[in-house]
Design a protein around this motif. Structure first.
Motif, PDB file in Angstrom:
ATOM      1  N   TRP A 170      46.895  76.472  13.809  1.00 34.41           N
ATOM      2  CA  TRP A 170      47.550  75.456  14.639  1.00 34.41           C
ATOM      3  C   TRP A 170      47.860  74.212  13.823  1.00 34.41           C
ATOM      4  O   TRP A 170      48.690  73.403  14.224  1.00 34.41           O
ATOM      5  N   ASP A 171      47.192  74.075  12.686  1.00 36.71           N
ATOM      6  CA  ASP A 171      47.502  72.992  11.767  1.00 36.71           C
ATOM      7  C   ASP A 171      48.791  73.333  11.024  1.00 36.71           C
ATOM      8  O   ASP A 171      48.903  74.381  10.380  1.00 36.71           O
ATOM      9  N   ALA A 172      49.782  72.458  11.103  1.00 38.37           N
ATOM     10  CA  ALA A 172      51.109  72.746  10.547  1.00 38.37           C
ATOM     11  C   ALA A 172      51.068  72.993   9.037  1.00 38.37           C
ATOM     12  O   ALA A 172      51.799  73.840   8.518  1.00 38.37           O
ATOM     13  N   ARG A 173      50.223  72.258   8.321  1.00 34.73           N
ATOM     14  CA  ARG A 173      50.169  72.405   6.869  1.00 34.73           C
ATOM     15  C   ARG A 173      49.562  73.758   6.485  1.00 34.73           C
ATOM     16  O   ARG A 173      50.028  74.418   5.556  1.00 34.73           O
ATOM     17  N   LYS A 174      48.527  74.173   7.207  1.00 32.20           N
ATOM     18  CA  LYS A 174      47.930  75.485   6.941  1.00 32.20           C
ATOM     19  C   LYS A 174      48.899  76.604   7.322  1.00 32.20           C
ATOM     20  O   LYS A 174      49.005  77.608   6.623  1.00 32.20           O
ATOM     21  N   GLN A 175      49.584  76.400   8.437  1.00 29.64           N
ATOM     22  CA  GLN A 175      50.530  77.433   8.872  1.00 29.64           C
ATOM     23  C   GLN A 175      51.720  77.532   7.921  1.00 29.64           C
ATOM     24  O   GLN A 175      52.331  78.588   7.789  1.00 29.64           O
TER      25      GLN A 175
END
Length: 217
Positions: free
Chosen positions: A89-94
Motif C-alpha cells: 500500500w506504500d507507493a514507493r514499495k509498490q
C-alpha cells in the motif's frame, strides 16, 4: 450479484496466472472454457469482450477486463485485504513491485515461452524442437536467472521477503519449464531453485493444477 467469470483456457499461462491470483484472494469465480484449437477466441462473441482475440477475459460486476497483468494488479489492489496481500500500500514499495512486473513481462517470459513452445508444445504435435532456437532462448533465460539469483540473495522472494504478484506471475511458465531440459537452468542456481519450489507449492497454485487435471481426466 452476477458471478465473477474467467473466460480462458487451462492451456493458457495468462489464464492460469489470473486464476492463481483469484484463489490467493479466496474469490469464487466461474471458469468459462474458450476453445483455442477451434479459434473461439478469434470469433464473436469473444471478440466483443477482447477485440485482440486473446485469453483471458475477466468479468466482475459488469466490468470486463483483458490483459492478465492488468487483471492481477487491479484484483490485488481491490482485494488486498481479503486472502493474501500481494501488493504494497506504500507507493514507493509498490513502485518496486511494478518494476519487477515489467521484468517478468519483458525479460523472463519471452525466452521462457520460446522454450515451452520448442520443448513442450512441438513434441505434443509430433514435431522436433529447433535446437538453435532452444540454445538461444536458454542463453537469454540464463542471463535473467543470474539476475534472479543475485536478487534472491537479498530477499526471500523476488521483490522482498513478502510474496507478491511478481512471484505469482512466474508460476505457469516455471511449472512448464520444470518438466523440460530447461529445468537445469533453475536447479543449477540454489536460490532460484528454492524460490521456484516454494512458490509452486502454494495452495492457490495447487488449486489451479487440480482444475487442469480434472479437465484432462
Amino acid at each position: 450479484m452476477a458471478p465473477r467469470k474467467v473466460y480462458g483456457s487451462l492451456n493458457s499461462p495468462a489464464t492460469l496466472k489470473v486464476m492463481a491470483c483469484l484463489f490467493e484472494h479466496n474469490l469464487d469465480f466461474e471458469f468459462v472454457q474458450i476453445n483455442l484449437e477451434a479459434g473461439e477466441h478469434k470469433k464473436q462473441p469473444f471478440l466483443s469482450m477482447n477485440p485482440f482475440g486473446q485469453v483471458p477475459v475477466y468479468e466482475d460486476r459488469g466490468i470486463k477486463q483483458f490483459e492478465s497483468r492488468a487483471i492481477i494488479r487491479s484484483t490485488a489492489h481491490e482485494f488486498g485485504k481479503q486472502g493474501e496481500e500481494l501488493i504494497y500500500w506504500d507507493a514507493r514499495k509498490q513502485a518496486v513491485v511494478a518494476n519487477w512486473v515489467d521484468v517478468e513481462d519483458h525479460q523472463f517470459e519471452p525466452p521462457a515461452l520460446k522454450l515451452i513452445f520448442e520443448l513442450v508444445i512441438k513434441p505434443r504435435k509430433g514435431l522436433e524442437p529447433d535446437e538453435g532456437v532452444v540454445a538461444e532462448a536458454e542463453a537469454k533465460l540464463d542471463r535473467v536467472l543470474d539476475v534472479y539469483e543475485a536478487q534472491l540473495a537479498k530477499f526471500k522472494y523476488l521483490v522482498s521477503d513478502k510474496y507478491t504478484i511478481v512471484d505469482l506471475l512466474h508460476l505457469p511458465n516455471l511449472q512448464s519449464l520444470m518438466g523440460t531440459q530447461a529445468k537445469k537452468l533453475i536447479e543449477s542456481r540454489p536460490r532460484v531453485s528454492a524460490w521456484c519450489a516454494e512458490i509452486l507449492a502454494r495452495p492457490a497454485w495447487t488449486k489451479v493444477l487440480e482444475m487442469q487435471k480434472m479437465a484432462q481426466a
